[in-house]
Design an enzyme around this catalytic site. Structure first.
Site, PDB file in Angstrom:
ATOM      1  N   LYS A 144       0.840  -1.198   0.000  1.00  0.00           N
ATOM      2  CA  LYS A 144       0.000   0.000   0.000  1.00  0.00           C
ATOM      3  C   LYS A 144       0.880   1.255   0.000  1.00  0.00           C
ATOM      4  O   LYS A 144       0.499   2.275  -0.566  1.00  0.00           O
ATOM      5  CB  LYS A 144      -0.918   0.017   1.218  1.00  0.00           C
ATOM      6  CG  LYS A 144      -2.038  -1.008   1.176  1.00  0.00           C
ATOM      7  CD  LYS A 144      -2.970  -0.807   2.368  1.00  0.00           C
ATOM      8  CE  LYS A 144      -3.771  -2.029   2.740  1.00  0.00           C
ATOM      9  NZ  LYS A 144      -4.973  -2.270   1.999  1.00  0.00           N
ATOM     10  N   LYS A 187      -2.446   0.977   9.206  1.00  0.00           N
ATOM     11  CA  LYS A 187      -2.732  -0.041   8.185  1.00  0.00           C
ATOM     12  C   LYS A 187      -1.483  -0.830   7.888  1.00  0.00           C
ATOM     13  O   LYS A 187      -0.393  -0.251   7.775  1.00  0.00           O
ATOM     14  CB  LYS A 187      -3.122   0.632   6.864  1.00  0.00           C
ATOM     15  CG  LYS A 187      -4.556   0.898   6.667  1.00  0.00           C
ATOM     16  CD  LYS A 187      -4.799   1.337   5.235  1.00  0.00           C
ATOM     17  CE  LYS A 187      -6.160   1.965   5.110  1.00  0.00           C
ATOM     18  NZ  LYS A 187      -6.428   2.430   3.747  1.00  0.00           N
ATOM     19  N   GLY A 198      -8.107  -7.512   3.175  1.00  0.00           N
ATOM     20  CA  GLY A 198      -9.180  -8.145   3.951  1.00  0.00           C
ATOM     21  C   GLY A 198      -9.354  -7.532   5.332  1.00  0.00           C
ATOM     22  O   GLY A 198      -9.850  -8.179   6.242  1.00  0.00           O
ATOM     23  N   GLY A 199      -8.950  -6.275   5.481  1.00  0.00           N
ATOM     24  CA  GLY A 199      -9.137  -5.592   6.766  1.00  0.00           C
ATOM     25  C   GLY A 199      -8.174  -6.055   7.851  1.00  0.00           C
ATOM     26  O   GLY A 199      -8.287  -5.641   9.002  1.00  0.00           O
ATOM     27  N   HIS A 219     -17.130   4.054   0.877  1.00  0.00           N
ATOM     28  CA  HIS A 219     -16.159   3.288   0.100  1.00  0.00           C
ATOM     29  C   HIS A 219     -16.751   3.133  -1.301  1.00  0.00           C
ATOM     30  O   HIS A 219     -17.756   2.456  -1.478  1.00  0.00           O
ATOM     31  CB  HIS A 219     -15.927   1.921   0.752  1.00  0.00           C
ATOM     32  CG  HIS A 219     -15.066   1.002  -0.060  1.00  0.00           C
ATOM     33  ND1 HIS A 219     -13.885   0.472   0.404  1.00  0.00           N
ATOM     34  CD2 HIS A 219     -15.213   0.516  -1.319  1.00  0.00           C
ATOM     35  CE1 HIS A 219     -13.344  -0.286  -0.534  1.00  0.00           C
ATOM     36  NE2 HIS A 219     -14.139  -0.287  -1.582  1.00  0.00           N
ATOM     37  N   HIS A 240     -13.999  -3.637   8.715  1.00  0.00           N
ATOM     38  CA  HIS A 240     -13.427  -3.110   7.474  1.00  0.00           C
ATOM     39  C   HIS A 240     -13.539  -4.093   6.320  1.00  0.00           C
ATOM     40  O   HIS A 240     -12.777  -4.037   5.364  1.00  0.00           O
ATOM     41  CB  HIS A 240     -11.962  -2.702   7.656  1.00  0.00           C
ATOM     42  CG  HIS A 240     -11.771  -1.677   8.738  1.00  0.00           C
ATOM     43  ND1 HIS A 240     -12.382  -0.456   8.705  1.00  0.00           N
ATOM     44  CD2 HIS A 240     -11.062  -1.711   9.876  1.00  0.00           C
ATOM     45  CE1 HIS A 240     -12.052   0.221   9.788  1.00  0.00           C
ATOM     46  NE2 HIS A 240     -11.256  -0.519  10.519  1.00  0.00           N
ATOM     47  N   GLU A 276      -9.822   1.421  -5.489  1.00  0.00           N
ATOM     48  CA  GLU A 276     -10.698   1.741  -4.359  1.00  0.00           C
ATOM     49  C   GLU A 276     -10.457   3.180  -3.889  1.00  0.00           C
ATOM     50  O   GLU A 276      -9.312   3.593  -3.725  1.00  0.00           O
ATOM     51  CB  GLU A 276     -10.425   0.790  -3.196  1.00  0.00           C
ATOM     52  CG  GLU A 276     -10.754  -0.655  -3.517  1.00  0.00           C
ATOM     53  CD  GLU A 276     -10.676  -1.577  -2.299  1.00  0.00           C
ATOM     54  OE1 GLU A 276     -11.358  -2.600  -2.320  1.00  0.00           O
ATOM     55  OE2 GLU A 276      -9.938  -1.268  -1.349  1.00  0.00           O
ATOM     56  N   ARG A 283      -6.854  -7.862  -9.353  1.00  0.00           N
ATOM     57  CA  ARG A 283      -7.522  -9.155  -9.588  1.00  0.00           C
ATOM     58  C   ARG A 283      -9.010  -8.910  -9.790  1.00  0.00           C
ATOM     59  O   ARG A 283      -9.479  -7.776  -9.667  1.00  0.00           O
ATOM     60  CB  ARG A 283      -7.340 -10.048  -8.366  1.00  0.00           C
ATOM     61  CG  ARG A 283      -7.804  -9.311  -7.105  1.00  0.00           C
ATOM     62  CD  ARG A 283      -7.878 -10.177  -5.897  1.00  0.00           C
ATOM     63  NE  ARG A 283      -7.819  -9.413  -4.671  1.00  0.00           N
ATOM     64  CZ  ARG A 283      -8.814  -8.765  -4.099  1.00  0.00           C
ATOM     65  NH1 ARG A 283     -10.013  -8.763  -4.662  1.00  0.00           N
ATOM     66  NH2 ARG A 283      -8.658  -8.091  -2.980  1.00  0.00           N
TER      67      ARG A 283
HETATM   68  P1  ADP Z   1      -7.900  -3.865   3.013  1.00  0.00           P
HETATM   69  O1  ADP Z   1      -6.923  -3.924   1.890  1.00  0.00           O
HETATM   70  O2  ADP Z   1      -7.406  -4.553   4.243  1.00  0.00           O
HETATM   71  O3  ADP Z   1      -9.274  -4.270   2.609  1.00  0.00           O
HETATM   72  P2  ADP Z   1      -8.411  -1.029   2.645  1.00  0.00           P
HETATM   73  O4  ADP Z   1      -7.285  -0.106   2.604  1.00  0.00           O
HETATM   74  O5  ADP Z   1      -9.028  -1.439   1.352  1.00  0.00           O
HETATM   75  O6  ADP Z   1      -7.968  -2.347   3.442  1.00  0.00           O
HETATM   76  O7  ADP Z   1      -9.539  -0.453   3.608  1.00  0.00           O
HETATM   77  C1  ADP Z   1     -10.649  -1.237   4.003  1.00  0.00           C
HETATM   78  C2  ADP Z   1     -11.727  -0.348   4.587  1.00  0.00           C
HETATM   79  O8  ADP Z   1     -11.248   0.361   5.727  1.00  0.00           O
HETATM   80  C3  ADP Z   1     -12.245   0.729   3.675  1.00  0.00           C
HETATM   81  O9  ADP Z   1     -13.236   0.264   2.821  1.00  0.00           O
HETATM   82  C4  ADP Z   1     -12.775   1.758   4.653  1.00  0.00           C
HETATM   83  O10 ADP Z   1     -14.026   1.392   5.150  1.00  0.00           O
HETATM   84  C5  ADP Z   1     -11.809   1.671   5.788  1.00  0.00           C
HETATM   85  N1  ADP Z   1     -10.748   2.688   5.647  1.00  0.00           N
HETATM   86  C6  ADP Z   1      -9.566   2.547   5.032  1.00  0.00           C
HETATM   87  N2  ADP Z   1      -8.836   3.671   5.105  1.00  0.00           N
HETATM   88  C7  ADP Z   1      -9.580   4.566   5.797  1.00  0.00           C
HETATM   89  C8  ADP Z   1      -9.374   5.923   6.241  1.00  0.00           C
HETATM   90  N3  ADP Z   1      -8.252   6.573   5.995  1.00  0.00           N
HETATM   91  N4  ADP Z   1     -10.374   6.514   6.921  1.00  0.00           N
HETATM   92  C9  ADP Z   1     -11.519   5.852   7.197  1.00  0.00           C
HETATM   93  N5  ADP Z   1     -11.760   4.592   6.838  1.00  0.00           N
HETATM   94  C10 ADP Z   1     -10.815   3.938   6.141  1.00  0.00           C
END
Ligand code: ADP
Length: 665
Positions: free
Chosen positions: A116, A158, A164-165, A208, A235, A275, A291
């Site tokens: 990321k 993060k 996958g959260g 999202h 998430h 995203e 993917r």
């Molecule tokens: P993963 O790759 O683990 O799925 P993501 O980066 O895609 O993680 O984020 C998953 C979810 O987390 C997002 O859809 C959103 O709901 C929340 N999220 C991510 N970044 C932020 C942020 N900066 N502020 C608020 N919510 C966030």
């Protein structure tokens, strides 16, 4: 030309890919672990090969074994699905080295988006807006803390390698930072063998919204509109829809074009998803998934395109089937993900045998993507998703009606699922009003988890009839239909002609006094007394639909039961009634008195209390890791911890007693 595809995956996505391959006349090879020998994807494929024991690392993640199978069976291409090897650049490279087409982007594009942090650097250069934050190399605790402090709380930690959260933690103030960092690193290490963290400003009210992009090897790129995936727990998405409600055409174009820019910045080829977090009209790049996504069917429904077919065409070196101008958005689609999990218990994954699995009828409006059938086991080894329910109609209101109806017609027993939770979300006013935010579930918790304690008398009478009907002595083919054994329960030898059925709904207990008044010709009739009101009740059960006629008014009600718990799917949401079996006391006690049996196999990560501690309802007692996610086990009431049976690091078998707890009087 691709003539034979190996699907390096399992479950619903393997089945999904096989369907399109078959439609195109392409041969299919499935691979499977020991646990999946009789799985649906295996029976659907033309050929199938066992690739090892149940744990993914010994089977679905064995790139070498899979490539060996591909060579031996002379496949032209490998479709990786999602998860497993789908975003593994080394695997994509190894496919190329072995002259097998990897159906996905090139290894460099996968690597570029694999972290990321690295992805953010690339996007920054490509002029794609980013969430403010820190994604640097200095990973010392002090540096991370300093950036968080400067940014101002709340922040989001993060895992750079995350997905996958997992490895994600919200931090609301400076005091929480250190423990959140430790937990996020621990989870990231367990899932990704890497604990590099980045920090983002935590946006408190975003949506999202993600864009489906497609690029070919001729330099063309299009976006197939957006999906709103704001309804999430931990998430992780559970209900997705397309298009995003209320999306302004100009914002859509700006976001779509930014998504194409993002893809082209890394010479992307194939299907990908960019995203974004959308905050008002401002949007920020979050990540790109290289993917096919779980939720791709909603895009297929609103565009009428088959994305797996597109993937295969692009992998064959053909140009994209359509240009941006030729793509049309039509109607509205939802996807609800049916998981084996317990929403009431922090969405803890569940396991078990699907003793009943009856999906709704598929049609042009309803699609069910699944990889399991009735009788299959949801095991600890893989993702606990049972199925994806996809509905489509001309507009959001109509599609939502379809979703509710299809959820009512979905019947599962044997495993705890989120089915009723999905129903409660879909039936809720804020969802109907499309108040979509990533905090939707937290924000509306009291509404979504509300268990009605008061129940309509007529509904209670209907449930009483359901109990009687579903316990009816079956009439054998040689049976005498006039015999008392062919009559409803009231005539059975071990029941009285008049009886009282007792139910618990939430914390309330209610009685239904039942007198049978049927005749041999028309046996299913009763007089029922609830709260001093008398009702004439009749009806019948057809599979999982109850037709209840009460004082001349007939209602069709979907239902399911799991031992003594009856669930009725009403327009207001799912109702649970626990039936007290005669003489056996309250049949479902164990499930409601704290539930400290380990829900599944896992590892004890943290014991937050000591024996003898007094705790308050909701306090965290234990932290378990299962399916690579941490789960907090909380106190169900104010009370005392009497004994603790595990220590951090211990392996815990599903069902094992974790601790002894005594609620206060
Ligand atoms: P993963 O790759 O683990 O799925 P993501 O980066 O895609 O993680 O984020 C998953 C979810 O987390 C997002 O859809 C959103 O709901 C929340 N999220 C991510 N970044 C932020 C942020 N900066 N502020 C608020 N919510 C966030």
């Amino acid at each position: 030309m691709i003539k034979k595809i190996l699907i390096a995956n399992r479950g619903e996505i393997a089945c999904r890919v096989i369907k399109t391959a078959r439609k195109l006349g392409i041969g299919t090879v499935a691979v499977y672990s020991d646990a999946d020998a009789s799985a649906l994807h295996v029976s659907m494929a033309d050929e199938a090969v066992n690739i090892g024991p149940a744990p993914s690392k010994d089977s679905y993640l064995r790139a070498d074994v899979i490539l060996d199978v591909a060579q031996k069976l002379a496949v032209d291409a490998i479709h990786p699905g999602y998860g497993f090897l789908s975003e593994n650049a080394d695997f994509a490279r190894a496919c190329a080295d072995n002259h097998i087409t990897f159906i996905g982007p090139g290894p460099d594009a996968i690597s570029a988006m694999g972290s990321k942090s690295a992805a953010k650097n690339i996007m920054q250069k490509a002029g794609v807006p980013l969430v403010p934050g820190y994604h640097g190399d200095d990973q010392s605790d002090e540096t991370l803390k300093k950036h968080a402090d400067e940014m101002g709380y709340p922040v989001l930690l993060k895992a750079a390698a995350g997905g996958g959260g997992k490895g994600m933690r919200q931090v609301w103030n400076a005091d929480e930072f250190d423990s959140a960092l430790r937990a996020a690193r621990r989870e990231s290490m367990a899932s990704f063998s890497d604990d590099v963290m980045l920090i983002e400003k935590y946006l408190t009210q975003p949506r999202h919204v993600e864009f489906q992009v497609f690029c070919d090897t001729h330099g063309n790129g299009v976006y197939l509109f957006e999906r709103d995936c704001s309804v999430q727990r931990r998430h992780q998405k559970i209900i997705e829809e397309a298009p995003a409600p209320g999306m302004d055409e100009a914002v859509r174009r700006r976001m779509g074009e930014a998504a194409i820019r993002a893809a082209q910045a890394i010479n992307y080829v194939g299907a990908g998803t960019v995203e974004f977090l959308l905050d008002g009209e401002d949007f920020y790049f979050m990540e790109m998934n290289t993917r096919l996504q779980v939720e791709h069917p909603v895009t297929e429904k609103i565009t009428g395109e088959d994305l797996v077919d597109w993937q295969i065409q692009v992998a064959n070196g053909q140009p994209l089937p359509k240009t941006q101008d030729q793509l049309q958005l039509h109607g509205h689609a939802f996807e609800a993900r049916l998981y084996a999990e317990d929403p009431a218990n922090g969405f803890l994954p569940a396991t078990g045998r699907l003793t009943l699995l009856q999906p709704p009828q598929e049609s042009k409006h309803v699609r069910v993507d699944t990889g399991v059938v009735q009788g299959d086991e949801v095991s600890v080894y893989y993702d606990p998703m049972i199925a994806k329910l996809i509905v489509w109609d001309e507009n959001r209101e109509r599609a939502l009606q379809r979703l509710l109806a299809a959820l009512r017609d979905y019947h599962v027993a044997g495993v705890t699922t989120n089915l009723e939770f999905l129903y409660n979300v879909a039936a809720s006013q804020p969802f109907q009003d499309a108040e979509l935010l990533t905090t939707f579930i937290e924000k509306h918790e009291s509404l979504l988890f509300a268990r009605p304690t008061q129940i309509d008398d007529k509904m209670l009478a209907a449930t009483a009839m359901l109990v009687l009907l579903s316990n009816q002595h079956p009439v054998t083919s040689d049976g005498d239909p006039g015999s008392p054994w062919a009559m409803p329960l009231a005539w059975r030898a071990n029941f009285r002609h008049e009886q009282t059925l007792t139910f618990t709904i939430g914390d309330t207990t209610a009685d239904v006094r039942v007198a049978h008044c049927g005749t041999p010709k028309s046996p299913n009739q009763w007089q029922m007394k609830v709260n001093n009101q008398t009702y004439q009740v009749s009806g019948h059960v057809d599979n999982h639909v109850l037709y209840a006629q009460i004082d001349g008014y007939q209602q069709r009600i979907g239902w399911a039961s799991d031992s003594a718990r009856y669930t009725l799917f009403t327009p207001q949401g799912a109702l649970h009634l626990d039936y007290h079996m005669p003489d056996t006391g309250h049949a479902d006690d164990s499930a409601h008195d704290g539930g400290f049996a380990a829900p599944m196999n896992g590892t004890m990560v943290d014991v937050s209390v000591a024996e003898g501690d007094k705790v308050k309802k909701g306090d965290t007692l234990l932290v378990m890791e299962a399916m690579k996610m941490e789960h907090n086990i909380t106190a169900p009431a104010d009370g005392t911890v009497k004994a603790i049976f595990f220590a951090p690091g211990d392996l815990v078998d599903g069902g094992a007693q974790l601790l002894e707890f005594e609620p206060d009087e």
